[in-house]
Design a protein around this motif. Sequence first.
Motif, PDB file in Angstrom:
ATOM      1  N   ASP A 114       0.846  -1.190   0.000  1.00  0.00           N
ATOM      2  CA  ASP A 114       0.000   0.000   0.000  1.00  0.00           C
ATOM      3  C   ASP A 114       0.879   1.235   0.000  1.00  0.00           C
ATOM      4  O   ASP A 114       1.573   1.473   0.988  1.00  0.00           O
ATOM      5  N   PRO A 115       0.897   2.016  -1.063  1.00  0.00           N
ATOM      6  CA  PRO A 115       0.117   1.849  -2.287  1.00  0.00           C
ATOM      7  C   PRO A 115       0.754   0.796  -3.191  1.00  0.00           C
ATOM      8  O   PRO A 115       1.967   0.585  -3.150  1.00  0.00           O
ATOM      9  N   PRO A 116      -0.052   0.149  -4.027  1.00  0.00           N
ATOM     10  CA  PRO A 116       0.490  -0.895  -4.891  1.00  0.00           C
ATOM     11  C   PRO A 116       1.290  -0.319  -6.062  1.00  0.00           C
ATOM     12  O   PRO A 116       0.921   0.698  -6.634  1.00  0.00           O
ATOM     13  N   GLU A 117       2.393  -0.970  -6.359  1.00  0.00           N
ATOM     14  CA  GLU A 117       3.189  -0.655  -7.559  1.00  0.00           C
ATOM     15  C   GLU A 117       2.990  -1.748  -8.599  1.00  0.00           C
ATOM     16  O   GLU A 117       3.025  -1.488  -9.789  1.00  0.00           O
ATOM     17  N   PHE A 118       2.828  -2.971  -8.088  1.00  0.00           N
ATOM     18  CA  PHE A 118       2.752  -4.137  -8.953  1.00  0.00           C
ATOM     19  C   PHE A 118       1.514  -4.969  -8.642  1.00  0.00           C
ATOM     20  O   PHE A 118       1.013  -4.965  -7.518  1.00  0.00           O
ATOM     21  N   GLU A 119       1.082  -5.707  -9.667  1.00  0.00           N
ATOM     22  CA  GLU A 119      -0.081  -6.570  -9.534  1.00  0.00           C
ATOM     23  C   GLU A 119       0.324  -8.041  -9.435  1.00  0.00           C
ATOM     24  O   GLU A 119      -0.322  -8.817  -8.738  1.00  0.00           O
TER      25      GLU A 119
END
Length: 154
Positions: A114-119
Amino acid sequence: MVRFRPNVAALITRSDGQLLICERWKNPGAWQFPQGGVDAGESSKAALYREVREEIGLKPKHYEVISSKEGYRYLYPEEVRAKKARKHGCHGQEQVYYLCRLREGAPEVDVDQDPPEFENFRWIEPEEFDLKWLPDFKREVYRQVLKDFFGVKL
């Protein structure tokens, strides 16, 4: 005058030689290495440790830095440059790449940050990297990095 934002990138390998790649959040098919900017007053190694922790959840105790090389540069394309120049005051990035090896017993990569950079993430042989996964402006740097660190010619 062209200004480059200091940046670090992590080439994280396992003991079997496979290389970590991560798929950008909400950008299917865009695979890259963990990377990020160096904050004011921060060393590039401290930035590496921070970025890896923030993006994939690994702490410095989970991997060993094997080597590094600096001076990789790219310019943002025109359509991106104005936005980035406003945000960072720079026209491109100058990167230090760090070759890192996971330590025995390290936890699994965790892209749920959090926050996302990658999925997503996956492990590949370095020669499996496909430059088409990248925007055009980053391809030459990745081509050179893969050659310099793994002897791979793409």
